[in-house]
Design an enzyme around this catalytic site. Structure first.
Site, PDB file in Angstrom:
ATOM      1  N   LYS A 153      36.334  52.582  43.461  1.00  0.00           N
ATOM      2  CA  LYS A 153      35.164  51.895  42.906  1.00  0.00           C
ATOM      3  C   LYS A 153      34.045  52.897  42.684  1.00  0.00           C
ATOM      4  CE  LYS A 153      35.450  48.025  45.938  1.00  0.00           C
ATOM      5  NZ  LYS A 153      34.719  47.128  46.820  1.00  0.00           N
ATOM      6  N   ARG A 198      40.691  32.779  47.737  1.00  0.00           N
ATOM      7  CA  ARG A 198      40.297  33.138  46.380  1.00  0.00           C
ATOM      8  C   ARG A 198      40.595  32.014  45.395  1.00  0.00           C
ATOM      9  NH1 ARG A 198      43.211  35.966  42.236  1.00  0.00           N
ATOM     10  NH2 ARG A 198      41.735  36.835  40.757  1.00  0.00           N
ATOM     11  N   LYS A 235      44.367  49.630  49.414  1.00  0.00           N
ATOM     12  CA  LYS A 235      44.454  48.258  48.913  1.00  0.00           C
ATOM     13  C   LYS A 235      45.334  47.486  49.888  1.00  0.00           C
ATOM     14  CE  LYS A 235      45.201  45.609  44.686  1.00  0.00           C
ATOM     15  NZ  LYS A 235      45.763  44.451  45.338  1.00  0.00           N
ATOM     16  N   ASP A 273      57.075  41.822  38.859  1.00  0.00           N
ATOM     17  CA  ASP A 273      55.724  42.189  38.433  1.00  0.00           C
ATOM     18  C   ASP A 273      55.626  43.623  37.939  1.00  0.00           C
ATOM     19  OD1 ASP A 273      54.880  39.698  39.054  1.00  0.00           O
ATOM     20  OD2 ASP A 273      54.091  40.222  41.031  1.00  0.00           O
ATOM     21  N   SER A 317      39.942  39.835  39.963  1.00  0.00           N
ATOM     22  CA  SER A 317      41.023  40.695  40.415  1.00  0.00           C
ATOM     23  C   SER A 317      40.726  42.104  39.923  1.00  0.00           C
ATOM     24  CB  SER A 317      42.358  40.194  39.903  1.00  0.00           C
ATOM     25  OG  SER A 317      42.305  40.142  38.507  1.00  0.00           O
TER      26      SER A 317
HETATM   27  S1  IVH Z   1      37.645  45.325  46.108  1.00  0.00           S
HETATM   28  C1  IVH Z   1      37.120  42.628  42.006  1.00  0.00           C
HETATM   29  N1  IVH Z   1      39.001  46.500  47.947  1.00  0.00           N
HETATM   30  O1  IVH Z   1      42.953  43.107  45.819  1.00  0.00           O
HETATM   31  C2  IVH Z   1      37.701  42.577  43.342  1.00  0.00           C
HETATM   32  N2  IVH Z   1      39.957  44.575  46.964  1.00  0.00           N
HETATM   33  O2  IVH Z   1      43.419  42.783  42.853  1.00  0.00           O
HETATM   34  C3  IVH Z   1      37.165  43.707  44.137  1.00  0.00           C
HETATM   35  N3  IVH Z   1      42.143  43.943  47.877  1.00  0.00           N
HETATM   36  O3  IVH Z   1      41.482  40.023  45.260  1.00  0.00           O
HETATM   37  C4  IVH Z   1      37.887  43.779  45.373  1.00  0.00           C
HETATM   38  N4  IVH Z   1      42.270  45.567  49.337  1.00  0.00           N
HETATM   39  O4  IVH Z   1      41.915  40.626  47.661  1.00  0.00           O
HETATM   40  C5  IVH Z   1      38.978  45.487  47.096  1.00  0.00           C
HETATM   41  N5  IVH Z   1      40.078  47.685  49.609  1.00  0.00           N
HETATM   42  C6  IVH Z   1      40.051  46.649  48.764  1.00  0.00           C
HETATM   43  C7  IVH Z   1      41.101  45.706  48.678  1.00  0.00           C
HETATM   44  C8  IVH Z   1      41.018  44.683  47.756  1.00  0.00           C
HETATM   45  C9  IVH Z   1      42.874  44.499  48.846  1.00  0.00           C
HETATM   46  C10 IVH Z   1      42.557  42.758  47.100  1.00  0.00           C
HETATM   47  C11 IVH Z   1      41.491  41.726  46.938  1.00  0.00           C
HETATM   48  C12 IVH Z   1      41.448  41.375  45.488  1.00  0.00           C
HETATM   49  C13 IVH Z   1      42.678  42.008  44.982  1.00  0.00           C
HETATM   50  C14 IVH Z   1      42.349  42.469  43.600  1.00  0.00           C
END
Ligand code: IVH
Length: 687
Positions: free
Chosen positions: A303, A159, A137, A59, A111
């Site tokens: 964010k 998901r 993350k 990846d 995602s």
């Molecule tokens: S916010 C639009 N916060 O990463 C999705 N996601 O690539 C907004 N993930 O499917 C998600 N840690 O499962 C968010 N602190 C975090 C996260 C997180 C892991 C995962 C999540 C999402 C994927 C997105």
């Protein structure tokens, strides 16, 4: 003992090896390719991944390829044809859906767009107005939880493809961090109330129970979540972090977090950053924050904090524009094993470590890599002189992923282990190589006693000092620390009268311990500080705990059957150590914090909002260390409400938390409560 190593040349995973080789080759060619070649390659590898489910490169390399094309030909149509490779729930997008029911997501589970460098981060940050919230993350599985108006968990889903996922409600009920019923459901709960977050397996849990299997915590969590039998699924002991809240009218991510916390959801650390220009620095700090967590992370999520700003920035078909994942990169590297060293743990398990030629992986230089256990090392086919691929999975734990070229000679495991005055045989227990009589090994005794002194916070007992005490026969178990003889101590090499007295004083001051500290200090598997605190809170006495069956322990919130059973077994095995200790130590109900004159001594402190310098847990701990209390809500007994609004534009006038409003009412009624800023609080801590 027969070393029983795979014959050289027998590649345990030929497909993965080919993937690595092709990735490496492509990375090297990247700078020489022109846009049309890049475009063709992007299309080819995208199709191999999505259409054929047979990726040829990893990846990270694919991302680098896409970035190269984006840099050279930003308007290439190939850039709009991409799926999102990593973010599907089990990293095998073509895997058939399991036979669970469907959950249709009310809002798609998108995602995240990702980046690997500061420039892209800054470019993204520059278009976000207002503050950015930064969180780790989590490398787990996205999960959506729906609650009804009474705050009861109604449905949980994976998901899936973002629109439809698998119904995993029964298994989600077995996850200790997922509230079955929300604490104080707000009046605002409406249909459509949904919490999203990440299901994961704690690294400590993985290491304690599943290390040595081929799986990593994420794959294991995926399997556990999709197990047909809910009891079996629950026994894995999965965890959950919430990161999003839907169907509630809040205006910022910080406000969401405050509400989520109130409702009983565990949260990751977070930081609000008012000025995007410092984001690269904050990212680097978060790499450290991630390292401290008991979960694998693969980057940092950023964010826009304000919901209005999120709406302004909007979404693309795949991802929101208001969020970005800054991924840890360069997750794997190749190197050569210089030596295999064997070490012994507190448990008496003998573990091989590969000493490798220094290699840079995910931002750090790796020189030593644990091989987990003898069986794992054997199956891997590793040995001195082997060429290996080292991965810092989730950017955290260095790990030998596979052997690229076998060692000239097979790995030979030791058959005995040195102890005082001789050697003890090693016995094979499944994949593990274990000392027949661990208590005879100086290393084992030193690490057990060192664990004890570390947990009770006694100073002066470094490993060198302890080794000396154990080698001289003065200490064979933690209890002996309380019976040291001053004259005998003072006569030791590099000791002297003053140091001897210091050690005695340290131990005298630790003759009263709280139950959680005592339990943790025993060094029993699965009995870390969190579990110890939960058990102590529930059962109150050591006698009760020692007499109970594991079923009773498993009734405590946060403790599963597997953990409970291993604790009961551990307490039994430690019976002698415990009895010996109890001759010197008394267990007290409450921590005795000396009144050092801190203005927080005996005071009740509640926190609201997000603080710039401390997360809430550490802030609470600091208050408790000063002899203060940290109740969860604002009442007339409160002394301080700390409003964490430093450096955050979140809580302007008229935009106050519920706690702050409650405290202001109390102030208006003439109560003693003081509302203070984060800075005031830090000053109080210092005084
Ligand atoms: S916010 C639009 N916060 O990463 C999705 N996601 O690539 C907004 N993930 O499917 C998600 N840690 O499962 C968010 N602190 C975090 C996260 C997180 C892991 C995962 C999540 C999402 C994927 C997105």
């Amino acid at each position: 003992m027969s070393p029983d190593v795979k014959p050289p040349g027998d590649d345990p995973n030929p497909r993965a090896t080919a993937l690595t080789a092709a990735s490496q080759a492509l990375k090297e060619r990247l700078p020489t390719l022109d846009p049309s070649e890049l475009e063709a390659l992007v299309r080819h590898h995208n199709a191999r991944y999505w259409r054929d489910a047979a990726p040829e490169i990893d990846d990270v390399t694919f991302d680098m390829l896409v970035e190269a094309l984006r840099a050279r030909a930003p308007s290439s149509p190939a850039l709009n044809e991409l799926g999102d490779r990593r973010e599907d729930d089990d990293r095998a997008p073509r895997e058939p859906r399991i036979g669970f029911g469907d959950v249709v997501h009310a809002r798609p589970m998108l995602s995240l767009d990702k980046c690997y460098d500061d420039d892209t981060l800054l470019k993204w940050g520059a278009q976000v107005k207002g503050a950015v919230i930064v969180t780790p993350k989590i490398d787990g599985l996205a999960c959506s939880l729906r609650y009804d108006r009474q705050g009861r968990l109604k449905q949980a889903g994976t998901r899936g493809d973002g629109r439809v996922g698998d119904d995993i409600t029964k298994n989600a009920r077995g996850i200790k961090d997922v509230p079955q019923r929300l604490l104080h459901p707000p009046h605002t709960i409406e249909d459509g109330f949904e919490v999203r977050g990440e299901v994961y397996m704690a690294v400590s849990r993985f290491n304690a129970h599943y290390k040595g299997d081929k799986a990593n915590p994420r794959n294991l969590a995926a399997g556990a979540l999709k197990t047909k039998d809910p009891a079996e699924s629950a026994a894995y002991g999965l965890s959950f972090f919430a990161y999003d809240l839907l169907g509630v009218d809040v205006d910022s991510e910080a406000a969401k977090r405050e509400l989520l916390e109130k409702l009983g959801f565990p949260l990751t650390p977070a930081e609000i950053v008012p000025d995007f220009r410092v984001l690269p620095r904050v990212f680097r700090r978060f790499v450290e924050v991630c390292r401290e967590l008991d979960v694998e992370t693969d980057g940092v999520v950023l964010k826009a904090d304000s919901v209005a700003e999120q709406e302004r920035l909007g979404l693309t078909a795949h991802h929101p524009r208001y969020a970005l994942a800054y991924k840890f990169q360069g997750e794997s590297a190749q190197t050569t094993v210089v030596e295999i060293e064997w070490g012994v743990a507190r448990t008496g398990v003998v573990t091989p470590v590969a000493v490798v030629e220094p290699v840079f992986v995910s931002g750090v230089t790796v020189t030593r890599v644990s091989l987990h256990n003898a069986g794992y090392a054997r199956k891997l086919g590793v040995g001195k002189g082997a060429r290996v691929e080292v991965v810092r999975r989730g950017g955290v734990i260095p790990h030998v992923e596979r052997v690229l070229a076998p060692p000239p000679a097979a790995l030979v495991a030791p058959t005995e282990w040195p102890v005082r005055g001789g050697a003890t045989p090693l016995v094979q227990d499944g994949d593990f190589l274990v000392l027949a009589e661990p208590e005879r090994s100086v290393d084992v005794v030193v690490s057990r006693v060192a664990h004890y002194t570390r947990i009770v916070d006694a100073t002066g007992f470094g490993d060198k000092r302890l080794t000396q005490l154990v080698e001289q026969g003065l200490v064979t178990s933690p209890a002996d620390l309380y019976a040291l003889d001053k004259a005998r101590l003072a006569s030791l090499d590099r000791m002297g009268e003053a140091s001897a007295q210091h050690l005695l004083d340290e131990m005298t001051a630790r003759r009263t311990l709280t139950l959680p500290v005592f339990l943790t200090a025993l060094g029993i598997d699965d009995l870390g500080p969190t579990v110890a605190a939960a058990l102590a809170d529930h059962f109150r006495s050591l006698e009760a705990l020692r007499s109970l069956p594991s079923e009773a322990l498993a009734e405590v919130h946060g403790i599963g059957m597997v953990t409970a059973a291993s604790i009961v077994e551990g307490l039994k095995q430690s019976a002698r150590v415990i009895d010996d200790l109890l001759r010197h130590v008394s267990i007290v109900a409450k921590p005795k914090v000396e009144n050092t004159g801190s203005p927080l001594f005996g005071k009740a402190v509640v926190f609201t909002g997000t603080m710039a310098t401390l997360d809430r847990k550490s802030a609470q701990k600091r208050v408790q260390d000063k002899g203060g209390k940290t109740p969860s809500s604002v009442t007339a007994d409160l002394d301080y409400l700390v409003v964490g609004d430093e450096g955050s534009p979140l809580l302007g006038a008229g935009d106050k938390s519920t706690k702050q409003k409650a405290a202001e009412k109390l102030v208006a009624k003439g109560s003693k409560v003081q509302i203070v800023s984060e800075r005031d609080f830090l000053a109080l801590l210092e005084r």
